[in-house]
Design an enzyme around this catalytic site. Sequence first.
Site, PDB file in Angstrom:
ATOM      1  N   SER A  80      15.684  48.215  26.957  1.00  0.00           N
ATOM      2  CA  SER A  80      15.595  47.165  27.965  1.00  0.00           C
ATOM      3  C   SER A  80      14.217  47.234  28.794  1.00  0.00           C
ATOM      4  O   SER A  80      13.279  48.109  28.777  1.00  0.00           O
ATOM      5  CB  SER A  80      16.278  47.574  29.097  1.00  0.00           C
ATOM      6  OG  SER A  80      16.261  46.846  30.264  1.00  0.00           O
ATOM      7  N   TYR A 102      19.793  52.594  36.077  1.00  0.00           N
ATOM      8  CA  TYR A 102      19.796  51.986  34.833  1.00  0.00           C
ATOM      9  C   TYR A 102      18.540  52.000  33.847  1.00  0.00           C
ATOM     10  O   TYR A 102      18.618  52.383  32.824  1.00  0.00           O
ATOM     11  CB  TYR A 102      20.233  50.446  34.926  1.00  0.00           C
ATOM     12  CG  TYR A 102      20.180  49.620  33.824  1.00  0.00           C
ATOM     13  CD1 TYR A 102      21.194  49.558  32.777  1.00  0.00           C
ATOM     14  CD2 TYR A 102      19.026  48.712  33.460  1.00  0.00           C
ATOM     15  CE1 TYR A 102      21.251  48.738  31.495  1.00  0.00           C
ATOM     16  CE2 TYR A 102      19.087  48.041  32.353  1.00  0.00           C
ATOM     17  CZ  TYR A 102      20.227  48.031  31.582  1.00  0.00           C
ATOM     18  OH  TYR A 102      19.942  47.389  30.089  1.00  0.00           O
ATOM     19  N   GLU A 131      13.546  46.732  31.489  1.00  0.00           N
ATOM     20  CA  GLU A 131      13.935  47.433  32.869  1.00  0.00           C
ATOM     21  C   GLU A 131      13.100  48.882  32.842  1.00  0.00           C
ATOM     22  O   GLU A 131      12.858  49.516  33.839  1.00  0.00           O
ATOM     23  CB  GLU A 131      15.342  47.687  33.327  1.00  0.00           C
ATOM     24  CG  GLU A 131      15.862  46.372  33.928  1.00  0.00           C
ATOM     25  CD  GLU A 131      15.255  46.037  35.083  1.00  0.00           C
ATOM     26  OE1 GLU A 131      15.068  46.728  35.917  1.00  0.00           O
ATOM     27  OE2 GLU A 131      15.264  44.640  35.390  1.00  0.00           O
TER      28      GLU A 131
END
Length: 336
Positions: free
Chosen positions: A124, A148, A126
């Site tokens: 990801s 996360y 992120e």
Amino acid sequence: MTKKALITGITGQDGSYLAELLLEKGYEVYGLIRRTSAQNFTRIKHLLDRIQVISGDLMDQHSITTAIYETQPDEVYNLGAQSFVPTSWSQPVLTGEITALGVTRMLEAIRAAKRDARFYQASSSEMFGNVQEWPQKEETPFYPRSPYGVAKVYGHWITVNCRESYGLFACSGILFNHESPRRGLEFVTRKVTNSVARISLGKQKELRLGNMDVSRDWGYAGDYVRAMWLMLQQDQPDDYVVGTGTTHSVRDFTELAFRHAGIDDPEKYIVIDEKMFRPAEVNKLLADSSKARKVLGWQPEVGFEELIAMMVNADIELESSTGVERQEETGIGESP
């Protein structure tokens, strides 16, 4: 000989698009489903007569190993995760168990039951978090800003570790935000398009949002699953950043959604709610996907405005015929 693929997270946005793509290419498709009291097959209901659903849980090693042993897949796509960033703050241990350690369990199952299977890990954007380089590419250092993001970094590096230590064909796709009409209502893009649809139909009076100035590299999920498949068709396993190379703010996304619905003054309907701000924000992300474009021959086909129009139109059609239960907790999400 027909290829077989196993998809975790097949009931999610990415899983449903990937299942469609693989079926079109003649694969035998298996979906790993966690047993719950209420199953949600909404995104794959049109595929249920063409795929095989098997029981398994990313928190249970035995069930995963059994699934790999019984299906003997040529390709494994690990899209299953706790993928909603705000929830990772309220449930960080669960997020780590599924999104981080779940990857290890998948890789261990492959080592034990189908060592030559090709493995795709859904990494990801992120992971970049507090970005250390602009734009972000495969070599950009990670600096996650949420549980996360931290869990995804673990999943990414355990995939690299197993590739280098055990010779597994294991790839990570570092996918930037990708959306569609199948995106969950808890994600900010779908919350915006669904709320705009409801407002345009007189079914809702306001749209509550958090930080509208954060920017993301947004693309179409249907384009991104092609990149996943292409990674597992290469001669050598590797990791790839996947994104459009353009960035837009939540404000940009929201204003375009209202405009597409024929509403010229969105400020009348927007309410900023500080409860929706993240404890630690990721302010701006932008992908450098030149490696994926060169090596995989991949490029996005759906543009930003076309994506928003697609989502708004779908939600207007949905809301014109039925109501949708609202989800209050909303933030910028990413992944399946």
